[in-house]
Each structure stands twice: as C-alpha cells, then as structure tokens.
Design an enzyme around this catalytic site. Structure first.
Site, PDB file in Angstrom:
ATOM      1  N   ASN A  66       0.854  -1.200   0.000  1.00 64.03           N
ATOM      2  CA  ASN A  66       0.000   0.000   0.000  1.00 64.03           C
ATOM      3  C   ASN A  66       0.881   1.238   0.000  1.00 64.03           C
ATOM      4  OD1 ASN A  66      -2.398   1.613   0.311  1.00 64.03           O
ATOM      5  ND2 ASN A  66      -1.922   1.832   2.493  1.00 64.03           N
ATOM      6  N   SER A 119       4.839   6.836   2.331  1.00 58.72           N
ATOM      7  CA  SER A 119       5.392   5.531   2.697  1.00 58.72           C
ATOM      8  C   SER A 119       4.736   4.442   1.857  1.00 58.72           C
ATOM      9  CB  SER A 119       5.092   5.208   4.168  1.00 58.72           C
ATOM     10  OG  SER A 119       5.521   6.243   5.026  1.00 58.72           O
TER      11      SER A 119
HETATM   12  C1  GAR Z   1      -2.630   9.115  -3.076  1.00 57.73           C
HETATM   13  O1  GAR Z   1      -2.136  10.309  -2.522  1.00 57.73           O
HETATM   14  C2  GAR Z   1      -2.471   7.974  -2.086  1.00 57.73           C
HETATM   15  O2  GAR Z   1      -1.296   8.036  -1.328  1.00 57.73           O
HETATM   16  C3  GAR Z   1      -3.673   8.187  -1.210  1.00 57.73           C
HETATM   17  O3  GAR Z   1      -4.708   8.525  -2.106  1.00 57.73           O
HETATM   18  C4  GAR Z   1      -4.156   9.188  -3.248  1.00 57.73           C
HETATM   19  C5  GAR Z   1      -4.629   8.473  -4.501  1.00 57.73           C
HETATM   20  O4  GAR Z   1      -4.270   9.169  -5.655  1.00 57.73           O
HETATM   21  N1  GAR Z   1      -3.979   7.008  -0.479  1.00 57.73           N
HETATM   22  C6  GAR Z   1      -4.538   7.014   0.732  1.00 57.73           C
HETATM   23  O5  GAR Z   1      -4.852   8.030   1.309  1.00 57.73           O
HETATM   24  C7  GAR Z   1      -4.766   5.640   1.318  1.00 57.73           C
HETATM   25  N2  GAR Z   1      -5.380   5.726   2.600  1.00 57.73           N
HETATM   26  P1  GAR Z   1      -4.252   8.429  -7.072  1.00 57.73           P
HETATM   27  O6  GAR Z   1      -5.613   7.764  -7.264  1.00 57.73           O
HETATM   28  O7  GAR Z   1      -4.032   9.543  -8.058  1.00 57.73           O
HETATM   29  O8  GAR Z   1      -3.136   7.428  -7.072  1.00 57.73           O
END
Ligand code: GAR
Length: 198
Positions: A109, A138
């Site tokens: 993740n 992370s």
């Molecule tokens: C990213 O910033 C990821 O790290 C975060 O959601 C965003 C998804 O963007 N994930 C979380 O918050 C998990 N709890 P993306 O769809 O453009 O990859």
C-alpha cells in the site's frame, strides 16, 4: 523467466496506478494483470484500459457496510487474475483481516505520510497542524491493522511555511510517483529492503 503478475486496486484518479503500470516495461520483473476498483466511475479505470490492462469494478455501496460480502465479490476478479503481488494505490476501502491474510507478504500500500505518523485520512492537514518540518509518503506491506505493516520505502520532503494541505499533497504526490515504482521493482525482484528517497 516469467514475470510476476501485479494486480492494482484503485478508487479514484489512479495516478499512482499509472506510475506503476508505466514502470513495468523492459527488464522489470513484473507486469500488470488487472486494475480493480470499488467504483465503476473511477477515472483510473479508463487510464488502465487505454494501456491495454484488464479492468474490473465491484461497487461497495450495495453491500452497505457488509465488508465480508463486498470482499467476496472483489475476490472473484482478483483471484481470476492470479496475481503474485497486489498493490493498493489510492484504494479507499478498509480491508478485513481475512481478505488481507490471503495476500499476506505480497500486498503493498502507499500512504501519504511518514508512517507510523498520521495513519488514516487528512494526513497533509494533520502534518501542517502539528507544526512538522517534514512530511512525505510511505509504501508498506499490508497487514490486518490499518496503515501498518513493515515499511518498504519512504520519501521525505520539507514542509514550507506557506504550504496548505493542497500544495503539500501535490508535492507529496510527485514523490509517490517515484517511490511506489521503485519499491515495486525492488520488491518484485525479491528484495524487501526499504527504498529511501530522495
Ligand atoms: C494518493 O495520494 C495515495 O497516497 C492516497 O490517495 C491518493 C490516490 O491518488 N492514499 C490514501 O490516502 C490511502 N489511505 P491516485 O488515485 O491519483 O493514485
């Protein structure tokens, strides 16, 4: 040598998914086998299809909080794709221990904080409010506990005095797109030592 098969789970725009997919070329030990979403409207599904990757979606909403029933449906396309590695990339549903244990040691993740700080949501606002000087993202192995599990990589950056949650999120995202592919490449070659950026 046969490639490791990577399934990627998304909920939204899928920019991390795109960075992973676009990295799996040439001598990379893995290839994408499926992009799966809990939302049929997720923008990332179109981007995956444009790249020739099989896609599927299982809407979580009809299950009304029955996580086990939702996960049973999610497992159908996922297991059919026979992934060696499962990458959560902006997948915004909490998974049960039962689901996670099926992919123990092979589910990753990405989380937008320097874990163990700021598990859960609103990570950028929380880092600014706390007066932190640094922040980042992370990649970790997924275990039954939320945003926990062995760290496989981190990227750090300075918080600037005029940062807002939005400006900070945008700068962190740039690092997410470098970190996650670097971790996946290393992990799929069997090396679990953390990637530290920059
Ligand atoms: C990213 O910033 C990821 O790290 C975060 O959601 C965003 C998804 O963007 N994930 C979380 O918050 C998990 N709890 P993306 O769809 O453009 O990859």
């Amino acid at each position: 040598m046969s490639h490791k098969r990577v399934a990627i789970l998304i909920s939204g725009g899928g920019s991390n998914m795109v960075s992973l997919v676009d990295s799996m070329i040439g001598d990379h030990p893995a290839r994408p086998c499926l992009v799966l979403s809990n939302d049929a409207q997720a923008g990332g599904l179109v981007k995956a299809a444009e790249r020739g990757i099989p896609t599927a979606s299982v809407d979580h909403r009809p299950f009304k909080g029955d996580r086990a029933a939702f996960e049973a449906e999610l497992l159908k396309p996922l297991e059919a794709a026979q992934p060696d590695i499962v990458c959560l990339a902006g997948f915004m549903r909490v998974l049960t221990g039962d689901f996670v244990s099926r992919f123990q040691g092979r589910m990753l993740n990405i989380h937008p904080s320097l874990l163990p700080k700021y598990k859960g949501l609103n990570t950028h606002a929380r880092a600014i409010e706390a007066g932190d000087e640094e922040h980042g993202c992370s990649v970790h192995e997924v275990t039954a506990a939320l945003d926990d599990g062995p760290i496989l990589g981190q990227a750090r950056l300075q918080i600037e005095p005029n940062d807002t949650p939005m400006t900070l999120a945008a700068r962190v995202l740039v690092w997410e797109h470098k970190l996650y592919p670097a971790v996946l490449r290393r992990f799929s070659s069997g090396d679990h030592t953390p990637v530290l950026l920059p």
